[in-house]
Write a protein that holds these residues in place. Sequence first.
Motif, PDB file in Angstrom:
ATOM      1  N   THR A   8     -64.507  -3.957 121.120  1.00 51.99           N
ATOM      2  CA  THR A   8     -64.251  -4.177 122.455  1.00 51.99           C
ATOM      3  C   THR A   8     -63.373  -5.630 122.542  1.00 51.99           C
ATOM      4  O   THR A   8     -62.473  -5.753 123.214  1.00 51.99           O
ATOM      5  CB  THR A   8     -65.269  -4.360 123.538  1.00 51.99           C
ATOM      6  OG1 THR A   8     -66.409  -5.303 123.003  1.00 51.99           O
ATOM      7  CG2 THR A   8     -65.930  -2.905 123.525  1.00 51.99           C
ATOM      8  N   SER A   9     -63.617  -6.386 121.521  1.00 48.05           N
ATOM      9  CA  SER A   9     -62.903  -7.847 121.339  1.00 48.05           C
ATOM     10  C   SER A   9     -61.470  -7.558 120.930  1.00 48.05           C
ATOM     11  O   SER A   9     -60.756  -8.509 120.971  1.00 48.05           O
ATOM     12  CB  SER A   9     -63.882  -8.837 120.524  1.00 48.05           C
ATOM     13  OG  SER A   9     -63.795  -8.169 119.223  1.00 48.05           O
ATOM     14  N   ASP A  10     -61.316  -6.335 120.385  1.00 48.37           N
ATOM     15  CA  ASP A  10     -59.881  -6.382 119.879  1.00 48.37           C
ATOM     16  C   ASP A  10     -58.789  -6.029 120.907  1.00 48.37           C
ATOM     17  O   ASP A  10     -57.805  -5.791 120.449  1.00 48.37           O
ATOM     18  CB  ASP A  10     -59.723  -4.915 118.845  1.00 48.37           C
ATOM     19  CG  ASP A  10     -60.789  -5.229 117.577  1.00 48.37           C
ATOM     20  OD1 ASP A  10     -60.786  -6.423 117.096  1.00 48.37           O
ATOM     21  OD2 ASP A  10     -60.994  -4.373 116.836  1.00 48.37           O
ATOM     22  N   VAL A  11     -59.501  -5.604 122.236  1.00 50.77           N
ATOM     23  CA  VAL A  11     -58.452  -4.902 123.227  1.00 50.77           C
ATOM     24  C   VAL A  11     -58.548  -6.102 124.389  1.00 50.77           C
ATOM     25  O   VAL A  11     -59.740  -6.357 125.181  1.00 50.77           O
ATOM     26  CB  VAL A  11     -59.172  -3.797 123.795  1.00 50.77           C
ATOM     27  CG1 VAL A  11     -58.185  -3.422 124.997  1.00 50.77           C
ATOM     28  CG2 VAL A  11     -59.221  -2.656 122.816  1.00 50.77           C
ATOM     29  N   PRO A  12     -57.273  -7.056 124.588  1.00 50.53           N
ATOM     30  CA  PRO A  12     -57.700  -7.935 125.615  1.00 50.53           C
ATOM     31  C   PRO A  12     -57.596  -7.565 126.985  1.00 50.53           C
ATOM     32  O   PRO A  12     -57.060  -6.239 127.264  1.00 50.53           O
ATOM     33  CB  PRO A  12     -56.222  -8.776 125.433  1.00 50.53           C
ATOM     34  CG  PRO A  12     -55.229  -7.824 124.841  1.00 50.53           C
ATOM     35  CD  PRO A  12     -56.307  -6.930 123.833  1.00 50.53           C
ATOM     36  N   VAL A  13     -58.185  -8.116 127.861  1.00 45.35           N
ATOM     37  CA  VAL A  13     -58.367  -7.804 129.299  1.00 45.35           C
ATOM     38  C   VAL A  13     -56.947  -7.958 129.842  1.00 45.35           C
ATOM     39  O   VAL A  13     -56.154  -9.007 129.696  1.00 45.35           O
ATOM     40  CB  VAL A  13     -59.251  -8.749 130.372  1.00 45.35           C
ATOM     41  CG1 VAL A  13     -59.353  -8.502 131.578  1.00 45.35           C
ATOM     42  CG2 VAL A  13     -60.584  -8.601 129.770  1.00 45.35           C
ATOM     43  N   GLY A  14     -56.538  -7.068 130.809  1.00 42.05           N
ATOM     44  CA  GLY A  14     -55.171  -6.909 131.282  1.00 42.05           C
ATOM     45  C   GLY A  14     -53.989  -6.428 130.242  1.00 42.05           C
ATOM     46  O   GLY A  14     -52.699  -6.463 130.592  1.00 42.05           O
ATOM     47  N   GLY A  15     -54.463  -5.966 129.264  1.00 37.69           N
ATOM     48  CA  GLY A  15     -53.598  -5.633 127.976  1.00 37.69           C
ATOM     49  C   GLY A  15     -53.984  -4.518 127.304  1.00 37.69           C
ATOM     50  O   GLY A  15     -54.868  -3.512 127.655  1.00 37.69           O
ATOM     51  N   VAL A  40     -67.566   3.821 124.999  1.00 39.12           N
ATOM     52  CA  VAL A  40     -67.743   2.549 124.612  1.00 39.12           C
ATOM     53  C   VAL A  40     -69.336   2.411 124.289  1.00 39.12           C
ATOM     54  O   VAL A  40     -70.123   2.661 125.224  1.00 39.12           O
ATOM     55  CB  VAL A  40     -67.424   1.571 125.399  1.00 39.12           C
ATOM     56  CG1 VAL A  40     -67.705   0.043 125.276  1.00 39.12           C
ATOM     57  CG2 VAL A  40     -65.949   1.734 125.955  1.00 39.12           C
ATOM     58  N   GLU A  41     -69.843   1.897 123.070  1.00 41.92           N
ATOM     59  CA  GLU A  41     -71.306   1.853 122.741  1.00 41.92           C
ATOM     60  C   GLU A  41     -71.572   0.465 122.301  1.00 41.92           C
ATOM     61  O   GLU A  41     -70.895   0.206 121.442  1.00 41.92           O
ATOM     62  CB  GLU A  41     -71.738   2.945 121.731  1.00 41.92           C
ATOM     63  CG  GLU A  41     -71.661   4.342 122.172  1.00 41.92           C
ATOM     64  CD  GLU A  41     -72.226   5.114 121.201  1.00 41.92           C
ATOM     65  OE1 GLU A  41     -72.582   4.821 120.076  1.00 41.92           O
ATOM     66  OE2 GLU A  41     -71.928   6.305 121.538  1.00 41.92           O
ATOM     67  N   GLY A  42     -72.032  -0.253 123.181  1.00 44.55           N
ATOM     68  CA  GLY A  42     -72.291  -1.778 122.791  1.00 44.55           C
ATOM     69  C   GLY A  42     -70.630  -2.523 122.874  1.00 44.55           C
ATOM     70  O   GLY A  42     -70.149  -2.420 123.626  1.00 44.55           O
ATOM     71  N   ASN A  43     -70.421  -2.887 121.632  1.00 42.69           N
ATOM     72  CA  ASN A  43     -69.050  -3.646 121.450  1.00 42.69           C
ATOM     73  C   ASN A  43     -68.344  -2.603 120.640  1.00 42.69           C
ATOM     74  O   ASN A  43     -67.212  -3.364 120.254  1.00 42.69           O
ATOM     75  CB  ASN A  43     -69.266  -4.867 120.386  1.00 42.69           C
ATOM     76  CG  ASN A  43     -70.102  -5.954 121.274  1.00 42.69           C
ATOM     77  OD1 ASN A  43     -69.875  -6.089 122.560  1.00 42.69           O
ATOM     78  ND2 ASN A  43     -70.993  -6.778 120.737  1.00 42.69           N
ATOM     79  N   SER A  44     -68.648  -1.442 120.486  1.00 43.60           N
ATOM     80  CA  SER A  44     -67.758  -0.429 119.697  1.00 43.60           C
ATOM     81  C   SER A  44     -67.122   0.556 120.558  1.00 43.60           C
ATOM     82  O   SER A  44     -67.653   1.093 121.600  1.00 43.60           O
ATOM     83  CB  SER A  44     -68.473   0.493 118.646  1.00 43.60           C
ATOM     84  OG  SER A  44     -69.086  -0.644 117.702  1.00 43.60           O
ATOM     85  N   ILE A  45     -65.754   0.896 120.311  1.00 41.70           N
ATOM     86  CA  ILE A  45     -64.774   1.635 121.123  1.00 41.70           C
ATOM     87  C   ILE A  45     -65.035   2.802 120.038  1.00 41.70           C
ATOM     88  O   ILE A  45     -64.403   2.694 118.955  1.00 41.70           O
ATOM     89  CB  ILE A  45     -63.636   1.290 121.423  1.00 41.70           C
ATOM     90  CG1 ILE A  45     -63.630  -0.118 122.337  1.00 41.70           C
ATOM     91  CG2 ILE A  45     -62.680   2.204 122.171  1.00 41.70           C
ATOM     92  CD1 ILE A  45     -62.504  -0.631 122.629  1.00 41.70           C
ATOM     93  N   LEU A  46     -65.512   4.101 120.579  1.00 43.74           N
ATOM     94  CA  LEU A  46     -65.460   5.268 119.684  1.00 43.74           C
ATOM     95  C   LEU A  46     -64.343   6.561 120.164  1.00 43.74           C
ATOM     96  O   LEU A  46     -64.311   6.532 121.354  1.00 43.74           O
ATOM     97  CB  LEU A  46     -66.822   5.767 119.593  1.00 43.74           C
ATOM     98  CG  LEU A  46     -67.977   4.877 119.368  1.00 43.74           C
ATOM     99  CD1 LEU A  46     -69.398   5.721 119.273  1.00 43.74           C
ATOM    100  CD2 LEU A  46     -67.740   4.096 117.986  1.00 43.74           C
TER     101      LEU A  46
END
Length: 136
Positions: free
Chosen positions: A48-55, A128-134
């Motif tokens: 999830t941290s790989d994807v910026p908010v608003g982007g 989205v599971e925890g901090n993972s986007i699957l």
Amino acid sequence: MTHGPNRRTVLLATGAAALAAGCGGDGGDSGDSPSGTDASPGRELARTSDVPVGGGTVFKDAKVVVTQPEEGEFKAFSSICTHQRCPVADVSDGTINCTCHGSRFSITDGSVAHPPATRPLPEKEITVEGNSILLA
């Protein structure tokens, strides 16, 4: 008397081989996805941290762009432009951008924000599971 291939046959065979070579293969691993070229369902596409908010972030190998229009809201779309099938290049200023011909798409729903594309980017299913986007 035996005849070998004529010039047309040789050119057609050579052209077909070149076309197949240019279109085939898995494209290799560009490092954009933690799972490499494996875009199979259930595999981690990103953190999830790989994807910026608003982007958003384009994952070239998986042919997916993941956006985060608002904090904690993740969307995914095909990264192939609906105009002439170029891969989209990036996400900025609230749009998914194709630099081939200038089409732009909304990070919220994939709708066309700027032509020449006339159709939205197809949505892809993710979880989205925890901090993972699957990929779903």
